[in-house]
Design a protein around this motif. Structure first.
Motif: not given
Length: 262
Positions: A209-224
């Motif tokens: 259901a996500i255009p990038t076809r992957r789930l995010g990682s906790v590091a993605d949120i950490g970087n934000a």
């Protein structure tokens, strides 16, 4: 190029697992000294053990975000251990499921107490220390669920996450004269321990259901969160950053299928 945050200090509530642990890891890797809180000592011990020996220090404190006195203790502990406090990540949250017709007053109160009141309490407790810092930063972990999207079973959760953003906007105004910024990260579907327990089939459906076809990682949120903590983000306050791989963009599942039909 962003300036170094090495030597600054942070509190990450709910920092022993999931997104909170991801934020803590990104921060200590950047040289930030981090105090994580959780209600469970064993979880804190595991995270401290795993994240020790990085550029920044990591310490832990058992605390319940629904108790204002625990938030005050967390701030005092961080100031004592690190010599001050520069960043607060109001991350602690719960997401129990319950359909609207089945929710009890206790169900609603529990979610609001942790997700919304817990956010308010840790920020209230930290205002003086963040003011003394001269470059105070508050980063709230909200969600796309509630502020942007809905999902059956999460009326109370969605309401709590929307409440965080209503609070954020006025808090950002009130704290601006103190050189404190207040912003929020809105995660989409992020791979955490709890999500992994749902099974591979469930995870595959979510990724589809996500255009990038992957789930995010906790590091993605950490970087934000790290971006909001920088000096370079000092003119950004009262804002939200959606980190969801484009999940909220498609108007229908067919829109994503169209992307990958070749």
């Amino acid at each position: 190029m962003f300036g170094s945050l090495e030597g600054r200090s942070a509190i990450v509530t709910g920092g022993s697992k999931g997104i909170g642990r991801g934020i803590a890891e990104v921060f200590v890797n950047a040289g930030i000294n981090v105090l994580i809180t959780s209600r469970t000592q064993a979880d804190l011990d595991r995270t401290v053990g795993a994240l020790s020996g990085r550029k920044g220090q990591i310490t832990a404190l058992v605390a319940d975000v629904t108790k204002p006195e625990d938030s005050r203790t967390a701030v005092a502990t961080a100031v004592e251990q690190f010599g001050g406090l520069d960043i607060v990540c109001a991350n602690a949250g719960i997401f129990p499921s319950g359909r609207l017709t089945e929710l009890t007053p206790d169900d609603i109160e529990q979610v609001l107490a942790v997700n919304f009141k817990g956010t308010v309490y840790i920020i209230q407790a930290a205002v003086d220390a963040l003011t003394a810092s001269g470059h105070g930063r508050v980063v709230i972990t909200s969600s796309i669920t509630g502020p942007i999207t809905g999902y059956p079973g999460w009326t109370h959760y969605g309401a709590s996450k929307s409440a965080q953003l209503g609070f954020m906007r006025t808090a950002a105004m009130e704290l601006a004269p103190k050189n404190i910024t207040v912003n929020a990260v809105l995660p989409g579907n992020i791979m955490t321990e709890g999500l992994a327990e749902m099974g591979e089939e469930y995870l595959d459906r979510m990724a589809a259901a996500i255009p990038t076809r992957r789930l995010g990682s906790v590091a993605d949120i950490g970087n934000a969160a790290l971006f909001f903590a920088t000096d370079e983000a000092g003119y950004i306050t009262g804002q939200t950053l959606v980190v969801d791989g484009g999940q909220v963009l498609p108007e229908s599942p067919e829109a994503i299928a169209e992307l990958y039909q070749d």
